[in-house]
Scaffold this active site. Structure first.
Site, PDB file in Angstrom:
ATOM      1  N   LYS A  90       1.346  -1.029  -0.517  1.00 52.79           N
ATOM      2  CA  LYS A  90       0.056  -0.139   0.058  1.00 52.79           C
ATOM      3  C   LYS A  90       0.713   0.770   0.494  1.00 52.79           C
ATOM      4  CE  LYS A  90      -2.663  -0.913   3.898  1.00 52.79           C
ATOM      5  NZ  LYS A  90      -1.984  -2.543   4.370  1.00 52.79           N
TER       6      LYS A  90
ATOM      7  N   ARG B 294      -9.628   1.308   8.804  1.00 53.73           N
ATOM      8  CA  ARG B 294      -9.624  -0.844   9.425  1.00 53.73           C
ATOM      9  C   ARG B 294     -10.272  -0.865  10.017  1.00 53.73           C
ATOM     10  NH1 ARG B 294      -3.084   0.475   9.253  1.00 53.73           N
ATOM     11  NH2 ARG B 294      -1.880  -1.021   9.370  1.00 53.73           N
TER      12      ARG B 294
ATOM     13  N   ARG C 229      11.176  -6.472   4.390  1.00 53.25           N
ATOM     14  CA  ARG C 229      11.112  -5.242   4.441  1.00 53.25           C
ATOM     15  C   ARG C 229      12.414  -4.785   4.997  1.00 53.25           C
ATOM     16  NH1 ARG C 229       4.946  -2.364   5.045  1.00 53.25           N
ATOM     17  NH2 ARG C 229       4.967  -2.855   6.859  1.00 53.25           N
TER      18      ARG C 229
ATOM     19  N   ARG D  82      11.231  -2.311  11.318  1.00 52.22           N
ATOM     20  CA  ARG D  82      10.306  -2.018  11.241  1.00 52.22           C
ATOM     21  C   ARG D  82       9.909  -2.611  12.846  1.00 52.22           C
ATOM     22  NH1 ARG D  82       4.441  -0.063   8.356  1.00 52.22           N
ATOM     23  NH2 ARG D  82       3.354  -0.611  10.034  1.00 52.22           N
TER      24      ARG D  82
ATOM     25  N   ARG E  14      -0.985  -8.994  13.262  1.00 52.68           N
ATOM     26  CA  ARG E  14      -0.974  -8.046  12.928  1.00 52.68           C
ATOM     27  C   ARG E  14      -1.527  -8.324  11.717  1.00 52.68           C
ATOM     28  NH1 ARG E  14       3.949  -5.900  10.229  1.00 52.68           N
ATOM     29  NH2 ARG E  14       2.689  -4.188   9.682  1.00 52.68           N
TER      30      ARG E  14
HETATM   31  P1  AMP Z   1       1.173   0.707   9.070  1.00 56.69           P
HETATM   32  O1  AMP Z   1       2.061   0.954   9.260  1.00 56.69           O
HETATM   33  O2  AMP Z   1       0.049   1.028   8.240  1.00 56.69           O
HETATM   34  O3  AMP Z   1       1.312  -0.221   9.031  1.00 56.69           O
HETATM   35  O4  AMP Z   1       0.047   0.518  10.811  1.00 56.69           O
HETATM   36  C1  AMP Z   1       1.024   0.985  11.378  1.00 56.69           C
HETATM   37  C2  AMP Z   1       0.708   0.410  13.018  1.00 56.69           C
HETATM   38  O5  AMP Z   1      -0.191   1.757  12.597  1.00 56.69           O
HETATM   39  C3  AMP Z   1      -0.343  -0.676  12.697  1.00 56.69           C
HETATM   40  O6  AMP Z   1       0.174  -1.614  13.132  1.00 56.69           O
HETATM   41  C4  AMP Z   1      -1.357  -0.238  13.662  1.00 56.69           C
HETATM   42  O7  AMP Z   1      -0.937  -0.272  15.249  1.00 56.69           O
HETATM   43  C5  AMP Z   1      -1.361   1.608  13.799  1.00 56.69           C
HETATM   44  N1  AMP Z   1      -2.818   2.007  12.654  1.00 56.69           N
HETATM   45  C6  AMP Z   1      -2.479   2.570  11.691  1.00 56.69           C
HETATM   46  N2  AMP Z   1      -3.393   3.096  11.140  1.00 56.69           N
HETATM   47  C7  AMP Z   1      -4.610   2.480  11.704  1.00 56.69           C
HETATM   48  C8  AMP Z   1      -5.799   2.494  11.740  1.00 56.69           C
HETATM   49  N3  AMP Z   1      -7.125   2.861  10.873  1.00 56.69           N
HETATM   50  N4  AMP Z   1      -6.598   2.565  13.376  1.00 56.69           N
HETATM   51  C9  AMP Z   1      -5.879   1.576  13.897  1.00 56.69           C
HETATM   52  N5  AMP Z   1      -4.117   1.768  14.234  1.00 56.69           N
HETATM   53  C10 AMP Z   1      -3.950   1.793  13.259  1.00 56.69           C
END
Ligand code: AMP
Length: 211
Positions: free
Chosen positions: A13, A87, A126, A155, A166
Site C-alpha cells: 500500500k 481498518r 522489509r 520496523r 497483525r
Molecule cells: P501501517 O504502517 O499502516 O502498517 O500501520 C502501523 C500500525 O499503526 C498498525 O499496526 C496499527 O497499530 C496502527 N494503525 C495504523 N492505521 C490504523 C488505523 N486506521 N486504525 C488503527 N490502528 C492503525
C-alpha cells in the site's frame, strides 16, 4: 480524485500510494505514518498509540479518527489517497458519513490482493530508511549502496511474532471491510503480486476506469 488503497500489511500500500501521489498529484494520508511520527515526537497521541502499535494491535478508533479527520480536512476533501485507513467497520462507517457530509465520496477502493506466504516474506524482508521512510525489500529492492547502513532499520512491528498478530488482526477486523465496500460498488480488486511497476500499471488502469 479520492482513492482508498486497501489490503493486508505488506501488500504494498505504501509503495503504491507514493507512485499514485507522483502520477496524479494526490496527497497520501497514511495513518500508520502519522502515528509513527507522533510516536517519534512523543506527542500525547504518540504515547497513547505506542503500546498498541508495538503489539501489532489497532490503535483505538477515536484516536485514529481525529488524525484522519484532520488530514482529510487539510486536503479540502479532495485529491487524496488513504493508505491504512479505515481498518475497522466503525472507522469505515464514520468515513462514509464524514465524506458524504462534505459531498466528497470516494471514487474507488483499490484492494491489493497478495497471497499470505508472499506477505510474510515481504514483511520479514522489509527495511525502512529511518529518516525518509522509504521502503526497501532485501531481495527485490535493496537499499542502494550509497545509503548509510545505520539508517536502514527493520520496523519493530515487522518482527515475526508481531507480524503474525497483525495478520490475524487484519483478518478479524479489517478484511470484513471488503464486503462493506463491495456492497457500495466501490471495491476494485487488483492483483498485488509482481514488481512494484507491474502493480502500479494494474492500479492506474483500474483508477482510470473508475474516475
Ligand atoms: P501501517 O504502517 O499502516 O502498517 O500501520 C502501523 C500500525 O499503526 C498498525 O499496526 C496499527 O497499530 C496502527 N494503525 C495504523 N492505521 C490504523 C488505523 N486506521 N486504525 C488503527 N490502528 C492503525
Amino acid at each position: 480524485m479520492r482513492l482508498l488503497l486497501f489490503g493486508p500489511p505488506g501488500a504494498g500500500k505504501g509503495t503504491q500510494a507514493r507512485k499514485l501521489v507522483d502520477r496524479y498529484d494526490l496527497t497520501q494520508i497514511a495513518t500508520g505514518n502519522i502515528i509513527r511520527a507522533a510516536m517519534k515526537n512523543e506527542t500525547p497521541v504518540g504515547l497513547e498509540a505506542k503500546s498498541y502499535v508495538e503489539k501489532g494491535e489497532l490503535v483505538p478508533d477515536a484516536v485514529v479518527r481525529k488524525l484522519a479527520e484532520g488530514a482529510i480536512a487539510d486536503e479540502d476533501y479532495d485529491d487524496f489517497i488513504l493508505d491504512g485507513y479505515p481498518r475497522t467497520l466503525q472507522q469505515a462507517t464514520w468515513l462514509t458519513t464524514f465524506l458524504t457530509e462534505h459531498d466528497a465520496p470516494l471514487n474507488a477502493v483499490l484492494s491489493l490482493e497478495v497471497p499470505d506466504e508472499e506477505i510474510v516474506d515481504r514483511l520479514s524482508k522489509r527495511r525502512v530508511h529511518a529518516e525518509t521512510g522509504e521502503n526497501y525489500h532485501l531481495d527485490v529492492n535493496p537499499p542502494p549502496d550509497e545509503v548509510d547502513d545505520d539508517l536502514i532499520i527493520q520496523r519493530p512491528d515487522d518482527k515475526p511474532e508481531t507480524v503474525r498478530n497483525r495478520l490475524q488482526v487484519y483478518r478479524d477486523q479489517t478484511e470484513p471491510l471488503k464486503t462493506y465496500y463491495k456492497e457500495r460498488d466501490l471495491l476494485v480488486p487488483v492483483n498485488g503480486t509482481g514488481t512494484p511497476s507491474d502493480v502500479h500499471a494494474r492500479i492506474t488502469e483500474a483508477v482510470e476506469a473508475h474516475t
